[in-house]
Scaffold this motif. Structure first.
Motif, PDB file in Angstrom:
ATOM      1  N   GLU A   1     100.271 -13.707 -37.075  1.00 17.67           N
ATOM      2  CA  GLU A   1     100.961 -14.063 -35.851  1.00 17.67           C
ATOM      3  C   GLU A   1     102.375 -13.503 -35.817  1.00 17.67           C
ATOM      4  O   GLU A   1     102.995 -13.468 -34.761  1.00 17.67           O
ATOM      5  CB  GLU A   1     100.957 -15.575 -35.666  1.00 17.67           C
ATOM      6  N   GLU A   2     102.912 -13.056 -36.952  1.00 18.38           N
ATOM      7  CA  GLU A   2     104.244 -12.474 -36.971  1.00 18.38           C
ATOM      8  C   GLU A   2     104.300 -11.198 -36.144  1.00 18.38           C
ATOM      9  O   GLU A   2     105.348 -10.849 -35.606  1.00 18.38           O
ATOM     10  CB  GLU A   2     104.676 -12.170 -38.409  1.00 18.38           C
ATOM     11  N   ASN A   3     103.199 -10.465 -36.028  1.00 16.77           N
ATOM     12  CA  ASN A   3     103.148  -9.221 -35.261  1.00 16.77           C
ATOM     13  C   ASN A   3     102.878  -9.459 -33.785  1.00 16.77           C
ATOM     14  O   ASN A   3     102.841  -8.522 -33.011  1.00 16.77           O
ATOM     15  CB  ASN A   3     102.059  -8.299 -35.819  1.00 16.77           C
ATOM     16  N   PHE A   4     102.646 -10.697 -33.389  1.00 13.88           N
ATOM     17  CA  PHE A   4     102.272 -11.027 -32.018  1.00 13.88           C
ATOM     18  C   PHE A   4     103.510 -11.382 -31.209  1.00 13.88           C
ATOM     19  O   PHE A   4     104.343 -12.172 -31.623  1.00 13.88           O
ATOM     20  CB  PHE A   4     101.290 -12.205 -32.009  1.00 13.88           C
ATOM     21  N   GLU A   5     103.611 -10.761 -30.036  1.00 11.33           N
ATOM     22  CA  GLU A   5     104.725 -11.038 -29.133  1.00 11.33           C
ATOM     23  C   GLU A   5     104.160 -11.566 -27.811  1.00 11.33           C
ATOM     24  O   GLU A   5     103.358 -10.890 -27.161  1.00 11.33           O
ATOM     25  CB  GLU A   5     105.513  -9.752 -28.875  1.00 11.33           C
ATOM     26  N   GLU A   6     104.563 -12.760 -27.423  1.00  9.81           N
ATOM     27  CA  GLU A   6     104.097 -13.322 -26.159  1.00  9.81           C
ATOM     28  C   GLU A   6     104.696 -12.565 -24.986  1.00  9.81           C
ATOM     29  O   GLU A   6     105.843 -12.119 -25.041  1.00  9.81           O
ATOM     30  CB  GLU A   6     104.460 -14.801 -26.058  1.00  9.81           C
ATOM     31  N   LEU A   7     103.899 -12.412 -23.932  1.00 13.82           N
ATOM     32  CA  LEU A   7     104.328 -11.719 -22.721  1.00 13.82           C
ATOM     33  C   LEU A   7     103.974 -12.552 -21.492  1.00 13.82           C
ATOM     34  O   LEU A   7     103.023 -13.334 -21.527  1.00 13.82           O
ATOM     35  CB  LEU A   7     103.619 -10.363 -22.587  1.00 13.82           C
TER      36      LEU A   7
ATOM     37  N   GLU B   1      99.675   0.882 -33.641  1.00 15.17           N
ATOM     38  CA  GLU B   1      98.855   0.705 -32.449  1.00 15.17           C
ATOM     39  C   GLU B   1      99.204  -0.627 -31.788  1.00 15.17           C
ATOM     40  O   GLU B   1      99.328  -1.646 -32.459  1.00 15.17           O
ATOM     41  CB  GLU B   1      97.362   0.720 -32.791  1.00 15.17           C
ATOM     42  N   VAL B   2      99.355  -0.597 -30.479  1.00 11.56           N
ATOM     43  CA  VAL B   2      99.654  -1.808 -29.717  1.00 11.56           C
ATOM     44  C   VAL B   2      98.386  -2.241 -28.989  1.00 11.56           C
ATOM     45  O   VAL B   2      97.753  -1.444 -28.296  1.00 11.56           O
ATOM     46  CB  VAL B   2     100.792  -1.572 -28.703  1.00 11.56           C
ATOM     47  N   ILE B   3      98.014  -3.498 -29.176  1.00  9.66           N
ATOM     48  CA  ILE B   3      96.864  -4.079 -28.496  1.00  9.66           C
ATOM     49  C   ILE B   3      97.373  -5.214 -27.622  1.00  9.66           C
ATOM     50  O   ILE B   3      98.075  -6.108 -28.099  1.00  9.66           O
ATOM     51  CB  ILE B   3      95.819  -4.615 -29.496  1.00  9.66           C
ATOM     52  N   TYR B   4      97.038  -5.160 -26.341  1.00 10.39           N
ATOM     53  CA  TYR B   4      97.410  -6.221 -25.406  1.00 10.39           C
ATOM     54  C   TYR B   4      96.271  -7.237 -25.375  1.00 10.39           C
ATOM     55  O   TYR B   4      95.107  -6.869 -25.269  1.00 10.39           O
ATOM     56  CB  TYR B   4      97.669  -5.646 -24.014  1.00 10.39           C
ATOM     57  N   ILE B   5      96.638  -8.504 -25.482  1.00 11.84           N
ATOM     58  CA  ILE B   5      95.653  -9.569 -25.574  1.00 11.84           C
ATOM     59  C   ILE B   5      95.917 -10.576 -24.465  1.00 11.84           C
ATOM     60  O   ILE B   5      97.067 -10.934 -24.210  1.00 11.84           O
ATOM     61  CB  ILE B   5      95.736 -10.258 -26.949  1.00 11.84           C
ATOM     62  N   ALA B   6      94.857 -11.026 -23.817  1.00 10.76           N
ATOM     63  CA  ALA B   6      94.989 -12.044 -22.781  1.00 10.76           C
ATOM     64  C   ALA B   6      93.919 -13.108 -22.983  1.00 10.76           C
ATOM     65  O   ALA B   6      92.775 -12.788 -23.286  1.00 10.76           O
ATOM     66  CB  ALA B   6      94.864 -11.421 -21.395  1.00 10.76           C
TER      67      ALA B   6
ATOM     68  N   ILE C   1      94.887 -15.881 -15.971  1.00  4.24           N
ATOM     69  CA  ILE C   1      95.470 -15.587 -17.284  1.00  4.24           C
ATOM     70  C   ILE C   1      96.300 -16.783 -17.729  1.00  4.24           C
ATOM     71  O   ILE C   1      97.243 -17.181 -17.059  1.00  4.24           O
ATOM     72  CB  ILE C   1      96.339 -14.311 -17.237  1.00  4.24           C
ATOM     73  N   ARG C   2      95.908 -17.375 -18.842  1.00  2.00           N
ATOM     74  CA  ARG C   2      96.628 -18.533 -19.389  1.00  2.00           C
ATOM     75  C   ARG C   2      97.704 -18.107 -20.383  1.00  2.00           C
ATOM     76  O   ARG C   2      98.764 -18.693 -20.433  1.00  2.00           O
ATOM     77  CB  ARG C   2      95.653 -19.479 -20.090  1.00  2.00           C
ATOM     78  N   GLU C   3      97.393 -17.112 -21.192  1.00  2.00           N
ATOM     79  CA  GLU C   3      98.335 -16.608 -22.184  1.00  2.00           C
ATOM     80  C   GLU C   3      98.171 -15.103 -22.268  1.00  2.00           C
ATOM     81  O   GLU C   3      97.082 -14.586 -22.074  1.00  2.00           O
ATOM     82  CB  GLU C   3      98.041 -17.189 -23.572  1.00  2.00           C
ATOM     83  N   ALA C   4      99.254 -14.422 -22.603  1.00  2.00           N
ATOM     84  CA  ALA C   4      99.184 -12.980 -22.778  1.00  2.00           C
ATOM     85  C   ALA C   4     100.172 -12.568 -23.850  1.00  2.00           C
ATOM     86  O   ALA C   4     101.141 -13.272 -24.127  1.00  2.00           O
ATOM     87  CB  ALA C   4      99.491 -12.262 -21.465  1.00  2.00           C
ATOM     88  N   GLY C   5      99.905 -11.439 -24.457  1.00  3.14           N
ATOM     89  CA  GLY C   5     100.812 -10.940 -25.477  1.00  3.14           C
ATOM     90  C   GLY C   5     100.377  -9.580 -25.957  1.00  3.14           C
ATOM     91  O   GLY C   5      99.423  -8.986 -25.443  1.00  3.14           O
ATOM     92  N   LYS C   6     101.116  -9.101 -26.942  1.00  2.00           N
ATOM     93  CA  LYS C   6     100.733  -7.838 -27.551  1.00  2.00           C
ATOM     94  C   LYS C   6     100.901  -7.958 -29.049  1.00  2.00           C
ATOM     95  O   LYS C   6     101.726  -8.718 -29.546  1.00  2.00           O
ATOM     96  CB  LYS C   6     101.548  -6.669 -26.992  1.00  2.00           C
TER      97      LYS C   6
END
Length: 127
Positions: A24-30, A63-68, A52-57
């Motif tokens: 989770e240290e690499n996860f940034e909320e958006l 490599e950047v992965i966007y997660i929703a 969309i309830r939550e989003a982040g990258k």
């Protein structure tokens, strides 16, 4: 210290991915507005009634992965995509109390006192 895990498992393969505090240290909320337009287009195409309830990258190895996480009529679903909107994975929420035996046994053997808070079934995995 308590360890909480998110379990993602697949039906046809005995894969079990554990997401813990270190990852989770690499996860940034958006905010939704911060997601790239192609990622939003992919979400809207796959889940037209979803919210969309939550989003982040997540950035790892360059490599950047966007997660929703999306709430739709089937429950909570998750989606991972590249900035250009290319789908990487999609998951469906599952009941953590009814994990497949191999996944549950593996968790208990490695982390006997861990509490599984949530579980997701892999519905699509690209790559």
């Amino acid at each position: 210290m308590k360890r909480l895990f998110t379990i993602i498992y697949g039906l046809l393969t005995p894969i079990c991915l554990l997401a813990n505090d270190e990852e989770e240290e690499n996860f940034e909320e958006l905010r939704k507005s911060e997601l790239p337009k192609p990622v939003l287009a992919t979400i809207e195409k796959r889940y037209p009634e979803g919210r969309i309830r939550e989003a982040g990258k997540n950035a790892e190895d360059g490599e950047v992965i966007y997660i929703a996480m999306i709430q739709d009529r089937t429950g909570e679903v998750g989606l991972g995509a590249r900035a250009d909107g290319t789908l990487i994975f999609s998951v469906q929420e599952s009941n953590p109390r009814i994990l497949p035996h191999p996944a549950g046994a593996a968790i208990v053997s490695i982390y006997p006192r861990a509490k599984v808070e949530e579980a997701f079934f892999i519905t699509e995995l690209v790559e």
